[in-house]
Design an enzyme around this catalytic site. Sequence first.
Site, mmCIF file in Angstrom:
data_model
loop_
_atom_site.group_PDB
_atom_site.id
_atom_site.type_symbol
_atom_site.label_atom_id
_atom_site.label_comp_id
_atom_site.label_asym_id
_atom_site.label_seq_id
_atom_site.Cartn_x
_atom_site.Cartn_y
_atom_site.Cartn_z
ATOM 1 N N ASP A 299 0.827 -1.210 0.000
ATOM 2 C CA ASP A 299 0.000 0.000 0.000
ATOM 3 C C ASP A 299 0.863 1.263 0.000
ATOM 4 O O ASP A 299 2.070 1.220 0.265
ATOM 5 C CB ASP A 299 -0.929 -0.015 1.214
ATOM 6 C CG ASP A 299 -2.302 0.573 0.910
ATOM 7 O OD1 ASP A 299 -2.412 1.384 -0.031
ATOM 8 O OD2 ASP A 299 -3.256 0.222 1.620
ATOM 9 N N ASP B 189 -10.305 2.034 -3.935
ATOM 10 C CA ASP B 189 -10.792 1.682 -2.601
ATOM 11 C C ASP B 189 -12.309 1.610 -2.552
ATOM 12 O O ASP B 189 -12.875 1.205 -1.532
ATOM 13 C CB ASP B 189 -10.300 2.715 -1.574
ATOM 14 C CG ASP B 189 -8.888 2.426 -1.088
ATOM 15 O OD1 ASP B 189 -8.398 1.308 -1.312
ATOM 16 O OD2 ASP B 189 -8.277 3.325 -0.479
#
Length: 695
Positions: free
Chosen positions: A441, A498
Amino acid sequence: MIQTWRIDTPEQTLVLAATDAKLARVVYWGPVLAQGTDLGVLANASALDVAAGMLDENPELSICPEASQSFPGQAGLVVFDTTGAQIHPKFRQTASDQEGACLHLTYADEVHGLTYVATFTASADTNMIVAQASLTSQAPVRLHWLAAPVMPASQAASHMIDYAGRWCGEFQEVKTLWSAGIRLRENLTGRTGHEHFPALVVPELDGTYTRGGAHAFHYGWSGGHRMVAEELSDGRRQVQFGAASGIEKTAGTTFETAQLYLTYSELGINGCAVAFQRHARKHIVTFPDPNRPRPVHYNCWESVYFDHNVPELQDIATRAAALGAERFVLDDGWFGTRDDDTRALSEWTVDARKYPDGLNPLIDHIHAQGMSFGIWFEPEMINPVSTVYDAHPEWVLGDTDQILGRNQMVLNMALPEVRDFLFGHIAAILRTFDVDYIKWDHNRVLPQPDAAQTRGTYLLLDQLRAAFPKVEIESCASGGGRIDFGILQRTQRVWLSDSNDALERARIQHSASMFLPASVTGSHVGPRHCHTSGRVHSMEFRGWIAAQRHMGFEMDPRELTNEEAKTLTEITAWWKAERAWLMQADILRLDSLDPSVLAELHLAQDAQIFAVFANKIDSSLQTLPRPLRLTGLDADALYQITLENRDAQNRLSRGPAVLKLHNVTLSGQYLMHQGLNLPWSFPNQTWVIKGLRQP
C-alpha cells in the site's frame, strides 16, 4: 541529405526522417505502409508551405523540439548548467543503428558536451512501439524537463481523451477539444496519482470504441508525470510525455525518461486498448507461476479493520473458503501496536498482543481451508508515533512540520539505509511465515515530488522479487493511486480503487480497461452497505461486477443471508469455470446505443468464446432497452448465445425477448449490426451473455 527509418508492427507503421543530420521527425504514423514505399518521397511530401508573416522555414517538430531552432512551441528538453544558466542545445546526428525491431538514434551537441539518444522498439505480437530518450553530459547539469521522444498528434482528431480522478473515483475520462494552445497535465504528487493517469487517447474523425482510427500513449512511470498536448499557430500538433518537471533534485550527468508506449489502430479505440492489454500480459507483468489460475481473493479489511482476533479471523476464513475464496489476505493491523491509523507504521513485527503465538495459528487454519496466505505492508510510510521515527527522524522525506496524510509521513526511499531496513523486516516476515502474496500500500502523496523516491522504491521491489520470486505483489495506493506499466513491471496486480461500490466500480473498470487486462485488475465483492458511498446493492450486482475482472471478496461473510451466500457461491463458481480463458481475453468496450448501459465484450484469444457484461447503471430514457451491438466477431460465423443469468429477470419484464426463453444461434454479422435485445430491468443489474462460435 534526407535520412529515413521505418518501424512496423502488424497494424501500424512509424516513419522518421531527418535532414542534414538534424534531429529526426515523425513524418508518418498510421496504418501499415506497403513495404515498397519510397520513404524519401514520403519525407519530401510531408514538407509544409510557408506563408506571409512566418519565418522563412518551418522549425521542425522533431522528436526533441529545440528552442535553438526557433521552434515556437514547448521544447523537448529544458536543462541548466550548475550556475543556473539555461543551455540551448543544437543536436546533430552522430550515429544511427537499426537492428530488427529496434532503432537507436544518437545526437551530440559538442559545444555543450551533451549527447541525446532516442530508442524505438516495436513489439509485433502486441502492436506496440516503445520509445525512450536519454541525455548524458560531460559536466554535471541540472535537468528541468526531458520528454520521451515527441510525437505529432493527428490533425484529423477533433478531441483528445485523458484521465482525471480522485480517491474512490479513479479513471474519469476527460474529453477536450483540440484548439490553439496547450492541454497540460502535470502530476506533482510524487506517485502515479488518482488525479492524472499518465495517458492520452487521440481518436481520429470522432472515432468510437469500435470504429475509426486512434492513436494512444501511456507513460510508464510511477513518480508523477507531465503531459503536453499542444497545437501550434500553424496547425501542427505535438504530444510530449515525461517525468514531472523539476523532480531531478540534484545535478547529474546521466538522465533517462521512462518508457513511452505508443500504438495506433484502425479498429477504433478498442484496437489501442487491446494492444495495451496484451502488452501488459505478455511483456510487462511476470507472474511467479504463469500456469497457476488467478485465485479468488478474500481480503479481511472491511470485515475487521484494526480489530484483529485470531478465532474471529479463523471463523471468517472458514466462511470465505466456503464461498469459493482461494487466497486470504490479512490487511492492516497485524503489526507493532497498530490499533488505528495514528501509530506504528514502519514497526514491521507481529503484534504479540493480538497474535500471542505468532501468525502461524491463523495461517495454518487458512491453509487447512485450502487457501493460500497474503499479508499487507505499507513499506514507504511511517507514523510520527512509532519507535522507528523516534530512532530515525532523519529518514523522513521532507520537513518535520509538513502536513500529514492519514497521520503518516514518507520514508526517504533514496537512502540505502532505509531500503536495507525495510528489506530486512519484510524479508524476515516472508522467511518466517508461508506468505505467497503481498498487498503493498501507499496511502499518501509525497510532501514533494522527487524522482529518487520512485527509483528507490523500484530498487526495493526488485530486491524483494529477486529474493522471493514465488511471492506475488499487489500495487495499492489508496486504491488506484499508483497504476502504470512502471510499477506493473514489478507487481502482478493492482487494486483499482478503494471503492467497493459496484456501481462506481463498473465505470472505473470500464475506463481502466483501456490499459489494464482483467488478469491484473483486482475487483472485490464489497459489503451490502458500501462503506465509501453509503449505497446498498444486491449481491447479484456486486458479484457480477467483481466477476468482470480478477475476482475477490472484501466484506464480512457473517453478514450474508443464506440467499446472498448462495448467489455469491454460484457466481464465484461460474468465474472459476471460465477464468482460464477469461483472464486472457481481450476486453472490448461496446458502443452502447443506450447511455444507461455500460457494456463490454470479453473475447477469448482464439475467438471461439466470448462473454458480454451489460451493466445497467441508470434508468433508460425510453421504455425498452435499445439493441446492444457486439464487436470483434467473425461476420460469417454463427454463435450460440446464452443468457447466463436468465433467472435474474424481473417480474415486470413480461414480453417474449428470446434471450429470456432459450438459447439462440445468430451470425456475427447480425450480432454486430442489429444487436441483441436485452430483457428489461431496473438499474443496477448486470446481464451476462455467453457466446460460443459454432463449428
